[in-house]
Design an enzyme around this catalytic site. Structure first.
Site, mmCIF file in Angstrom:
data_model
loop_
_atom_site.group_PDB
_atom_site.id
_atom_site.type_symbol
_atom_site.label_atom_id
_atom_site.label_comp_id
_atom_site.label_asym_id
_atom_site.label_seq_id
_atom_site.Cartn_x
_atom_site.Cartn_y
_atom_site.Cartn_z
ATOM 1 N N ARG A 61 0.852 -1.188 0.000
ATOM 2 C CA ARG A 61 0.000 0.000 0.000
ATOM 3 C C ARG A 61 0.882 1.230 0.000
ATOM 4 O O ARG A 61 1.762 1.374 0.838
ATOM 5 C CB ARG A 61 -0.876 0.034 1.254
ATOM 6 C CG ARG A 61 -1.861 -1.070 1.344
ATOM 7 C CD ARG A 61 -2.977 -0.752 2.308
ATOM 8 N NE ARG A 61 -2.552 -0.196 3.578
ATOM 9 C CZ ARG A 61 -3.382 0.183 4.522
ATOM 10 N NH1 ARG A 61 -4.685 0.098 4.327
ATOM 11 N NH2 ARG A 61 -2.955 0.654 5.662
ATOM 12 N N THR B 44 -1.288 7.414 -0.380
ATOM 13 C CA THR B 44 -2.609 7.280 -1.015
ATOM 14 C C THR B 44 -3.365 6.036 -0.543
ATOM 15 O O THR B 44 -4.566 5.925 -0.770
ATOM 16 C CB THR B 44 -2.450 7.160 -2.548
ATOM 17 O OG1 THR B 44 -1.739 5.926 -2.816
ATOM 18 C CG2 THR B 44 -1.663 8.320 -3.127
ATOM 19 N N ASP C 140 0.231 -3.744 12.096
ATOM 20 C CA ASP C 140 0.721 -4.057 10.752
ATOM 21 C C ASP C 140 1.092 -5.539 10.693
ATOM 22 O O ASP C 140 2.077 -5.972 11.298
ATOM 23 C CB ASP C 140 1.937 -3.186 10.428
ATOM 24 C CG ASP C 140 2.348 -3.318 8.967
ATOM 25 O OD1 ASP C 140 2.348 -2.301 8.256
ATOM 26 O OD2 ASP C 140 2.656 -4.453 8.530
ATOM 27 N N ASP D 23 4.670 -6.497 9.399
ATOM 28 C CA ASP D 23 5.715 -6.175 10.380
ATOM 29 C C ASP D 23 5.697 -7.153 11.551
ATOM 30 O O ASP D 23 6.746 -7.550 12.063
ATOM 31 C CB ASP D 23 5.537 -4.743 10.903
ATOM 32 C CG ASP D 23 6.026 -3.704 9.900
ATOM 33 O OD1 ASP D 23 6.806 -4.070 9.001
ATOM 34 O OD2 ASP D 23 5.627 -2.534 10.027
HETATM 35 C C1 PRP Z 1 -1.278 -5.080 4.251
HETATM 36 C C2 PRP Z 1 -2.096 -6.353 4.261
HETATM 37 C C3 PRP Z 1 -2.890 -6.254 2.996
HETATM 38 C C4 PRP Z 1 -3.141 -4.779 2.887
HETATM 39 C C5 PRP Z 1 -4.546 -4.491 3.312
HETATM 40 O O1 PRP Z 1 -0.196 -5.185 3.426
HETATM 41 O O2 PRP Z 1 -1.315 -7.511 4.359
HETATM 42 O O3 PRP Z 1 -2.214 -6.736 1.855
HETATM 43 O O4 PRP Z 1 -2.230 -4.133 3.771
HETATM 44 O O5 PRP Z 1 -4.848 -3.154 3.147
HETATM 45 P P1 PRP Z 1 -5.922 -2.632 2.084
HETATM 46 O O6 PRP Z 1 -7.132 -3.502 2.254
HETATM 47 O O7 PRP Z 1 -6.160 -1.213 2.505
HETATM 48 O O8 PRP Z 1 -5.336 -2.737 0.716
HETATM 49 P P2 PRP Z 1 0.880 -3.989 3.294
HETATM 50 O O9 PRP Z 1 0.504 -3.081 2.182
HETATM 51 O O10 PRP Z 1 1.086 -3.376 4.651
HETATM 52 O O11 PRP Z 1 2.177 -4.737 2.799
HETATM 53 P P3 PRP Z 1 3.072 -5.844 3.531
HETATM 54 O O12 PRP Z 1 2.243 -7.106 3.605
HETATM 55 O O13 PRP Z 1 4.215 -5.981 2.606
HETATM 56 O O14 PRP Z 1 3.451 -5.344 4.888
HETATM 57 N N1 URA Z 2 -2.565 -3.596 6.803
HETATM 58 C C1 URA Z 2 -2.222 -4.103 8.014
HETATM 59 O O1 URA Z 2 -1.241 -4.851 8.131
HETATM 60 N N2 URA Z 2 -2.961 -3.749 9.073
HETATM 61 C C2 URA Z 2 -4.031 -2.962 8.974
HETATM 62 O O2 URA Z 2 -4.695 -2.696 9.992
HETATM 63 C C3 URA Z 2 -4.377 -2.447 7.712
HETATM 64 C C4 URA Z 2 -3.631 -2.794 6.645
#
Ligand code: PRP
Ligand code: URA
Length: 211
Positions: free
Chosen positions: A106, A110, A202, A205
């Site tokens: 993400r 944005t 997160d 993380d």
């Molecule tokens: C997180 C999660 C989803 C997304 C959800 O990933 O694992 O893929 O956010 O958010 P959304 O519904 O608003 O799209 P992130 O973008 O944090 O990436 P990561 O898994 O690499 O930490």
């Molecule tokens: N992605 C995450 O990992 N946690 C949230 O709460 C939203 C998006």
């Protein structure tokens, strides 16, 4: 909110394990293990309607007609990174499943999903697809991942998220009303940074220990 294609799996074992994930004092090792256990428990429910066929075998006692999975091919598709944490829990139950990867993150400003990686099994269009990602927040990542699988020709797509926000469920249902969603919890809302409230923070993380 329209909940026709949403299966909220509120089994006591799932809810107990989820409470440990939500706790900010849970460390990486336990968090990772429990994400895997939850994925297995959810997979059990999300595959309840797989079709079986009758075959004849011999038990040590006599011949018997038994049910086996009818050879339907399945692909598990984790959304990187956090979805990776759910793969082993699913393959523990479906060892012959192939795994395709979609890398999305993400944009921190944005909140829109940005694609950076993709590798699918060559016969992906013929497979039933199970997309896995612990979090469904705005739904941006999920909607993009499902569109992507449809571009590959996939027809039977379902998705498993551990925690979903109402906003994310609505976005997926609006864009992809044909997709069945399996979630362990529907939380209250999103905060100003598009994090799920109360959520678990997160997920990436916490699985990989990057914060
Ligand atoms: C997180 C999660 C989803 C997304 C959800 O990933 O694992 O893929 O956010 O958010 P959304 O519904 O608003 O799209 P992130 O973008 O944090 O990436 P990561 O898994 O690499 O930490
Ligand atoms: N992605 C995450 O990992 N946690 C949230 O709460 C939203 C998006």
């Amino acid at each position: 909110m329209e909940m026709q294609h949403v299966h909220v799996l509120n089994h006591p074992l799932l809810q107990h394990k989820l409470s440990i994930l939500r706790d900010k004092n849970t460390g990486v090792k336990e968090f990772r293990e429990i994400v895997g256990e939850i994925a297995s428990l959810m997979c059990y429910e999300a595959t309840r309607d797989l079709t079986t066929e009758e075959v004849e075998i011999e038990t040590p006692i006599c011949k018997a007609k038994v049910q086996v999975l009818s050879g339907k091919k399945i692909a598990i598709v984790p959304i990187l990174r956090a979805g990776l944490g759910m793969v082993d829990g699913v393959t523990a139950l479906i060892p012959s499943a192939k795994v395709g990867h979609i890398g999305l993150y993400r944009d921190p400003e944005t909140h829109e999903p940005v694609k950076y990686y993709c590798k699918m099994p060559s016969d992906i269009a013929e497979r039933d697809v199970l997309i896995v990602d612990p979090m469904l927040a705005t739904g941006g990542s999920a909607v993009a991942a499902i569109s992507f699988m449809k571009e590959y020709g996939c027809k039977n797509i379902r998705m498993m998220n551990i925690i979903a926000a109402p906003e994310g469920i609505e976005a997926v249902q609006k864009a992809h009303p044909d997709v069945e969603l399996y979630v362990a919890a529907v939380d209250q809302c999103l905060n100003e940074n598009a994090y799920i409230v109360p959520g678990l923070g997160d997920a990436g993380d916490r699985i990989f220990g990057t914060k």
